[in-house]
Design an enzyme around this catalytic site. Structure first.
Site, PDB file in Angstrom:
ATOM      1  N   SER A 154       0.843  -1.186   0.000  1.00 10.77           N
ATOM      2  CA  SER A 154       0.000   0.000   0.000  1.00 10.77           C
ATOM      3  C   SER A 154       0.890   1.252   0.000  1.00 10.77           C
ATOM      4  O   SER A 154       1.840   1.310  -0.783  1.00 10.77           O
ATOM      5  CB  SER A 154      -0.918  -0.049   1.222  1.00 10.77           C
ATOM      6  OG  SER A 154      -1.988   0.840   1.080  1.00 10.77           O
ATOM      7  N   ASP A 412      -8.158  -5.749  -5.562  1.00 12.28           N
ATOM      8  CA  ASP A 412      -7.899  -4.664  -4.611  1.00 12.28           C
ATOM      9  C   ASP A 412      -8.348  -3.347  -5.226  1.00 12.28           C
ATOM     10  O   ASP A 412      -7.900  -2.983  -6.316  1.00 12.28           O
ATOM     11  CB  ASP A 412      -6.393  -4.622  -4.332  1.00 12.28           C
ATOM     12  CG  ASP A 412      -5.996  -3.446  -3.455  1.00 12.28           C
ATOM     13  OD1 ASP A 412      -6.872  -2.910  -2.753  1.00 12.28           O
ATOM     14  OD2 ASP A 412      -4.798  -3.085  -3.469  1.00 12.28           O
ATOM     15  N   HIS A 437      -5.878  -6.752  -1.311  1.00  9.48           N
ATOM     16  CA  HIS A 437      -4.828  -5.777  -0.996  1.00  9.48           C
ATOM     17  C   HIS A 437      -3.602  -6.462  -0.391  1.00  9.48           C
ATOM     18  O   HIS A 437      -3.680  -7.047   0.673  1.00  9.48           O
ATOM     19  CB  HIS A 437      -5.428  -4.759  -0.018  1.00  9.48           C
ATOM     20  CG  HIS A 437      -4.654  -3.480   0.114  1.00  9.48           C
ATOM     21  ND1 HIS A 437      -4.313  -2.698  -0.957  1.00  9.48           N
ATOM     22  CD2 HIS A 437      -4.164  -2.838   1.212  1.00  9.48           C
ATOM     23  CE1 HIS A 437      -3.661  -1.618  -0.522  1.00  9.48           C
ATOM     24  NE2 HIS A 437      -3.547  -1.694   0.786  1.00  9.48           N
TER      25      HIS A 437
END
Lengths: 476, 476
Positions: A154, A412, A437
């Site tokens: 991320s 995601d 994710h």
């Protein structure tokens, strides 16, 4: 099926709350790398976690370095088992560094979020922190010639890539998992974030996203019918306090936030990242939305599943306590870490996600640059510096980089801003079609889909190449 | 021979004070790129010079961008004729950007050097300035797809390379002329700077450096004999005030500084860079030192040649006016620009040059990190950040860079800290054996030695490759 799920829970909780022990260490970090006078030589204690049980200093084992992002670093230690899975075969030293202003790494302690102190919460300062920490660890472990591979997911994946962008003298390769690199550019359509969330529910069951949209509209109609409607909603959603109009608007975001997390953490086994969630929480959510006459009840059940996951079996929900609005429409989390993320969403990371109820299944919420700027200015005195971030961190064009592997779970929602195509022989993109994710960063699990296993194998062979280019890896 | 030299003077002064006109422009530059709160959105006017007469916007001509260093940008405009020589064949836009805190680019006007304002004089801020300026020029000229090639000499050469290090998204290739890249590392021996200066004089005439050493020692003996000796020196060197002991120590540095410049600007034709100098000033200096009985007179003549070059035919010399001691033993120049360079020598650029009178021809002057640090702390409150600069700007290892051409005149004392070997196919080193400091950046001249012509041709073909990789160059 139930038994199997229970078993999985056991399996996962032991691996999610990682059973790999660590040394919790603190590095004397420079408070301001970019102005030698503003704070002089003032230092703060930056936390990092370290495990050297596998480290082969004789054969120059590499350093696997997690570039911490917007949560306490222990959270990433507990959710990045991939690094422990591969450390033994590489004879690697494993380090997880905490991002300044998160967790225990507060440059000014309790005053960290006061006044102008937050001006030191920038990506550039965080990268500089990591550069000095890497250098210090290399010196302490006599590992000057060890390869360094950064890892992150991320925003942490962005940081991992940025370390290779800006400090290739220190970092030999970078794994950037589910990194929405193009957030720092204007080549993406920000409305696509919630479209992607919607797609996950649609993919689970064609009726699911349609019914969620219907449920939102029923809810909205009820809210707009006046106090009676608001009272019914308060009851239906088990709220601790009765809703007024402002409360209702907040509730919409509180629900939307639950959907974002369910999509992001739609893992094939139960997990406990931001919230305790069952396996395939999107499927589970859709179970509440199809074959039911009470769509509103389904919506409430989904939301409850998420917020109960975080807090156990709650008697009622406090929407103001459980969701705090901020400059990032996907949510900033809770507590001091959420303030830090809000500041980052107000300075360099641009997230202008909107919903329209047509492309996506949510109630329409507009969010313009002006709305964000007004909010940031009035709350923190900050004027977002989108252009600067784009230029400094190559938002428009990441192609000059090298030795970076961008992995993206196609399920995601953040993948809409990810690097989804190879940009060169040393700038590879991996798509994990069934991945949520940063699934690839998690430790191996019997329920892993084949494409995440394949992705991890490619990551391992790529890391091996990067390390071998620095110093031949000893076969173990 | 005399006539020819006079003719050369004419030729060179017209080209040295460049006859290429420019537009003097100012860019609204962010005062602090790295802290969004300290100065908020405060801007200052950054000067840049621009010439678009050759720019071929239709065929995407490149931008040739000089990364200004520690003098007013007009000085570089007048001494970097190479860029004008090649601009027509590339259809290029030529830009010379002034470095913050130099010339007219003062972030706080007259208060720029007061208090903590100098904390914003860092390499990182300067690079950030250039990144925003490049972006702005690209937008204004609709040149988003034009290649950008940076140019710079000396510290400007370091900046040119750093722009490619840190902003390869904006810069496609960099010419780093006579850039002492390894100053920001501990892999060099700082005593070698003055050894190199000595070598230039020795190479001119074997007796020259030996006689200069003798002259320094005669001078030193005289100074230490007391007031009579000091008075004789004052007279010999035509000083405006009589020397005392402190004055003598300063005079040693004043003389040494002259030798540094004579070696750096030992060009094959008269020039006017920092000082007006004749062709081959080292040879001319050595003319004063060989076949003479009065070595001290020779030393005074050399020194006078340098300082008269700057100020015309002076009736006497004011050593305090003409040389200001600072954290850089090679000299900081004069006026506000010298303060700015002193600050940079006190923060990120490490120049701990010493003399010992054995390896080199000068009187021994010690200079330790502690002496520098004490000076910097007491004068500016600055603690030098050598480690940070090394890590951030790849001091230890520039090899991860690409598309950078490092050229070094082998007669340039700064070459001791230059990149003297190829570090990869896209990281080339050129040695100009008969070259002084950044000779290759100067405009063509009938007296250019063949190796500088060869170097420039290699630079041109390399630049052509870099530009072609972005967009095919139109044949002109």
């Amino acid at each position: 099926m139930k038994l199997c799920q229970i078993l999985l829970v056991c399996l996962v909780y032991s691996s999610a709350l990682s059973d790999v022990p660590y040394k919790e260490l603190y590095f004397e970090q420079t408070v301001d790398h970019f102005n030698p006078l503003s704070y002089g030589e003032k230092k703060f204690k930056q936390r990092y976690l370290l495990q050297d049980q596998w480290f082969d200093v004789v054969d120059r084992g590499p350093i696997l370095f997690y570039t911490g992002n917007e949560l306490p670093i222990t959270t990433f230690w507990n959710n990045t088992g991939f690094m422990f899975d591969i450390a033994p075969q590489f004879g690697a030293l494993v380090v997880f560094a905490e991002h300044r202003f998160y967790g225990k790494s507060l440059p000014f302690g309790d005053d960290s979020f006061k006044g102008n102190n937050i001006g030191l919460l920038t990506i550039e300062q965080a990268l500089a922190d990591y550069s000095l920490l890497i250098n210090s660890i290399k010196q302490r472990y006599n590992a000057g010639k060890s390869a360094v591979i950064t890892f992150g997911g991320s925003y942490g994946g962005m940081l991992s890539a940025y370390m290779r962008f800006k400090y290739p003298n220190l970092v030999d390769g970078a794994i950037a998992a589910s990194a929405p690199m193009y957030l720092l550019s204007n080549v993406i359509d920000p409305s696509q974030f919630f479209v992607r969330v919607t797609a996950d529910f649609k993919q689970s069951n064609t009726n699911c996203s349609a019914n969620i949209r219907k449920a939102f509209n029923i809810m909205d109609g009820m809210a707009k019918s006046g106090d009676t409607g608001l009272n019914m909603l308060s009851e239906k959603f088990m709220l601790c306090s009765k809703l007024n109009e402002t409360g209702y608007n907040h509730m919409v975001r509180w629900i939307t936030n639950a959907f974002v997390s369910l999509a992001m953490f739609n893992y094939p086994y139960p997990t406990n990242f931001l919230s305790g969630l069952p396996a395939f929480p999107v499927n589970k959510s859709c179970g509440f939305m199809v074959n039911t006459d009470d769509l509103l009840k389904g919506l409430a059940q989904i939301t409850a599943m998420f917020y109960n996951g975080t807090n156990g079996k709650l008697p009622c929900f406090d929407i103001w306590e459980e969701y705090v609005e901020c400059a990032d429409p996907s949510g900033c989390g809770l507590g001091p870490d959420s303030i830090a993320w809000d500041i980052q969403a107000c300075s360099e990371i641009r997230m202008l996600f909107t919903t329209d109820g047509v492309q996506d299944m949510f109630l329409p919420i507009d969010y313009t640059a002006k709305m964000r700027n007004d909010y940031c200015k009035s709350k923190y005195g900050l004027v977002p510096r989108d252009k600067w971030a784009s230029l400094n961190l190559w938002g428009f064009d990441v192609s000059p980089g090298s030795n970076i592997l961008f992995s993206n779970g196609f399920k995601d929602p953040w993948a809409f801003a990810g690097v989804l195509h190879d940009l060169g022989p040393n700038l590879t993109s991996i798509i994990i079609h069934n991945g949520a994710h940063q699934l690839d960063l998690r430790g191996h699990n019997v329920n892993d889909p084949p494409d995440v296993i394949k992705a991890r194998n490619l990551e391992i062979s790529t890391i091996r190449q990067w390390i071998n280019a620095v110093f031949p890896i000893k076969l173990r």
